[in-house]
Design a protein around this motif. Sequence first.
Motif, mmCIF file in Angstrom:
data_model
loop_
_atom_site.group_PDB
_atom_site.id
_atom_site.type_symbol
_atom_site.label_atom_id
_atom_site.label_comp_id
_atom_site.label_asym_id
_atom_site.label_seq_id
_atom_site.Cartn_x
_atom_site.Cartn_y
_atom_site.Cartn_z
ATOM 1 N N MET A 298 49.856 45.628 27.633
ATOM 2 C CA MET A 298 48.710 44.884 27.119
ATOM 3 C C MET A 298 47.991 44.131 28.236
ATOM 4 S SD MET A 298 49.053 45.971 24.133
ATOM 5 C CE MET A 298 47.625 45.173 23.401
ATOM 6 N N LEU A 299 48.749 43.671 29.231
ATOM 7 C CA LEU A 299 48.129 43.023 30.388
ATOM 8 C C LEU A 299 47.298 44.019 31.184
ATOM 9 C CD1 LEU A 299 47.947 40.472 32.243
ATOM 10 C CD2 LEU A 299 49.920 41.407 33.469
ATOM 11 N N LEU A 300 47.824 45.218 31.377
ATOM 12 C CA LEU A 300 47.080 46.257 32.095
ATOM 13 C C LEU A 300 45.770 46.575 31.391
ATOM 14 C CD1 LEU A 300 46.954 48.445 34.328
ATOM 15 C CD2 LEU A 300 48.208 49.954 32.765
ATOM 16 N N LYS A 301 45.807 46.629 30.078
ATOM 17 C CA LYS A 301 44.588 46.874 29.311
ATOM 18 C C LYS A 301 43.546 45.776 29.568
ATOM 19 C CE LYS A 301 43.010 46.558 24.518
ATOM 20 N NZ LYS A 301 43.425 46.364 23.128
ATOM 21 N N LYS A 302 43.975 44.517 29.616
ATOM 22 C CA LYS A 302 43.034 43.422 29.858
ATOM 23 C C LYS A 302 42.435 43.507 31.259
ATOM 24 C CE LYS A 302 45.155 40.251 26.573
ATOM 25 N NZ LYS A 302 45.893 38.995 26.348
ATOM 26 N N TYR A 306 38.334 44.142 32.218
ATOM 27 C CA TYR A 306 37.838 42.886 32.762
ATOM 28 C C TYR A 306 36.330 42.931 32.974
ATOM 29 C CZ TYR A 306 37.269 38.955 35.970
ATOM 30 O OH TYR A 306 36.863 37.783 36.561
ATOM 31 N N LYS A 307 35.614 41.979 32.326
ATOM 32 C CA LYS A 307 34.160 41.891 32.440
ATOM 33 C C LYS A 307 33.769 40.420 32.553
ATOM 34 C CE LYS A 307 33.250 45.971 29.632
ATOM 35 N NZ LYS A 307 32.610 46.468 28.401
ATOM 36 N N TYR A 323 33.895 42.768 45.737
ATOM 37 C CA TYR A 323 35.330 42.572 45.545
ATOM 38 C C TYR A 323 35.791 43.193 44.228
ATOM 39 C CZ TYR A 323 34.931 39.286 49.418
ATOM 40 O OH TYR A 323 34.699 38.727 50.641
ATOM 41 N N LEU A 324 35.011 42.986 43.192
ATOM 42 C CA LEU A 324 35.406 43.530 41.898
ATOM 43 C C LEU A 324 35.347 45.055 41.916
ATOM 44 C CD1 LEU A 324 36.320 43.030 39.068
ATOM 45 C CD2 LEU A 324 33.945 42.746 38.374
ATOM 46 N N LYS A 325 34.325 45.610 42.542
ATOM 47 C CA LYS A 325 34.224 47.064 42.626
ATOM 48 C C LYS A 325 35.400 47.646 43.402
ATOM 49 C CE LYS A 325 30.942 50.717 43.824
ATOM 50 N NZ LYS A 325 29.586 51.021 44.315
#
Length: 761
Positions: A298-302, A306-307, A323-325
Amino acid sequence: MNISLLQQMYKDVLAGTPLPKESYYYTSSLNLCVGQSREKDELCDLPSTDGSIRSHQSTVAPTTDDVSHNLATMNFSFCPREVILLQLTLIKMLVAKVESQETEFSTRQKYCEVLLLLLKEAKADSKLVCLLSSHDQLLSHIASRSLASLVYFQLKEENAVNVTWITFTLRSLLEFPVHTQVAECLWTLTAIIKDVVKDKMLPKPGILKLLAPLDAALEGFYNSILQYHFDSQLYSSPYSEAANNLVSFTDLLEALLASRTQLEVPLRCQRVLFLKVSYVLNLINSSTHYFIKKKFIMLLKKYVLYKPQEDAVSGSQFLQNPYLKEDMLALSNAVLQVVNLTWLNAIPLGEKASYFGSSEALSGDNTQGGSDQTVLRALSLAVLKTLEFKCQNADTEAEIKEGFQSSMSHLLTFWRNNRSDSLHTHPVAHHCEWLSLVFIEQDDDMWEAAKALLLIYLKMDRLRCDAADNLSWEEEENWKLHTHASGYNPHCILLFFLEKIAFDSTVLLDFLISSETCFLEYLVRYLKLLREDWHQFVNICNHFDSQHGTSQPISSIKPAHQEKQSCVVGVSLQNACCEPEPQTLIPLASSQKYLVFTTEQDDNEVAESNQSNSLLCNDNTSLLGSLQSLVNYDSSEDSELESVGKECLVNIKQMPLHKERETMIRETVCSYTDDKQKTLKSEALPLKQKGSNTSSSLACVVSSDNIIPLRTMLYKSTKCLEELQKAISRLQRRNLFPYNPSALLRLLNHIEKISKNMNSQ
């Protein structure tokens, strides 16, 4: 200690009233009777309220609310443990009242004085750190919450990080795994981060001041705790200390993810799971306890979803964050790499659903077993979103196609191997149906998955068209076959979903006004595609009809090139089947029936066919259980509130609107249930006009060889979109729609015009 003063203080703080005495009186009452050198076990056996000796390990600890309520209302000989619990509760309450805007300014000032004296003179932070190591789990937990409140209070009031707490946290993280008691440290840090992130008034550098001293230690701790050999007996039970550390760490990682919005340049500890997700993937595939693996899934899904600040920035601006990319690309590459190595199918899903307070079903419970569909959806969505990100950052179709096809193949196999019990009785004959079957019970995940596949389709189609100016007919058909075989044809996906909800436009409207789904973004993108790809949509609808046996072949009035295209699409759909179903492509439940019309029927007569399935009269309500409409939106265009005896249906979650506005929306669109039943018969004949009989209206479309193109799927799907457009227009005219739907209405109106123009030909 003045117990009466402590009790009265509890009542005053609870009510938010001023404290009449000097601050030193209250500080002395809140001074914890715990020395820093006190042994851990000293609090385990303390006198109870009736004077007897009570062992904490042999009794059930009371809740915080129970303890504080009893102490504030009863007179008895207090035991040290209960006094400390009340003191801890009061410290947390004081901080909450100071942060509340409802508390009067003078009262807040007095509360602040008490808290500052506790920190500066009573050394409450050091005593709270001592309590964290107590074997009394209730004391330890409440102490961590109180310490977190004090650290947050000091950070906000003095713009300084508590030295005692930061020293304790660094020591706990750096000494792991030599000293394994680290869960209490993680609880406190997680609570502080959440408080800071939620506080809109706290300057954004606050999170930097908090995490910068811990940055290197947190990354090192990530490596240490996730490089363990998880097949050992330490992780076989969810109640062990090792398991408790892991579960607490998942909460911390989630808080660190949320804290990225506070900084333009994220810290290393906020990026570590993105850059080193392989540690988490290995843990998920280990033999550790299922509960722990589920937490990390469930953590991996979040992390995949992530947005940050999605309401403030568009998708393109979101991806411009270097960084996010970079982080998302690293995460996507790692996930897809293990997916293509059969990682998915090596994950054993739980065989029982989760029950409140237990993992076992009650006696007499008829709940069927099967795999854990929550975890199935979470893993599936993680794979689809990483595929979407990978495709969006590819430059050529060839770069996408091979990896995408392999990953989708493994995902389809994963779905077949872990289908729920309800799917065992529902043979799946087409890959595109899997999406709605897997995600139908979780609407937010379903539309995230559908949007991901739609974006992949649009990107691959654009790259394909850019690579060649004139694509041959064979290339076009191979492309269509590929979309069906890999289960991501957008037209099929939407049609299968509309079937599942019985073409109920109110369900779509619920999704549109909900703030919990991305259905608006999906629908706008799909309608733009539909506007350009109408003939392909019509051909797929016709093939749905032919496979259901609901209509005869399409009339020869269609242009020759369209007729040939439709034929090939039918072959493509048949070749794309994932399971050999020789009789039907899209089977429905055997209890469903279908209405078939002939030229010999009168206005009020229909012939019931028991040999085919129903799209118009769906008796199978199991798939609609989780999709009950917020309200019934089928009231007439301008009718007022005259349906006194009929009540609106309110069965699902609602978006955060004002109560008055919610009530107005429901009342405006609340309709006559009887009218809905009456209109079903009139809607059954798409070409029927008022005042004319069936035979005359059908005569205008019957060709010379008596072929009747009923086009049931096309009619029902376009009718559903038309009803949606009317419902949105009604709400917009009354200023009840929660946002401006003008762009969406233009697209829906355009689709309606295309549909009517085709019917008039």
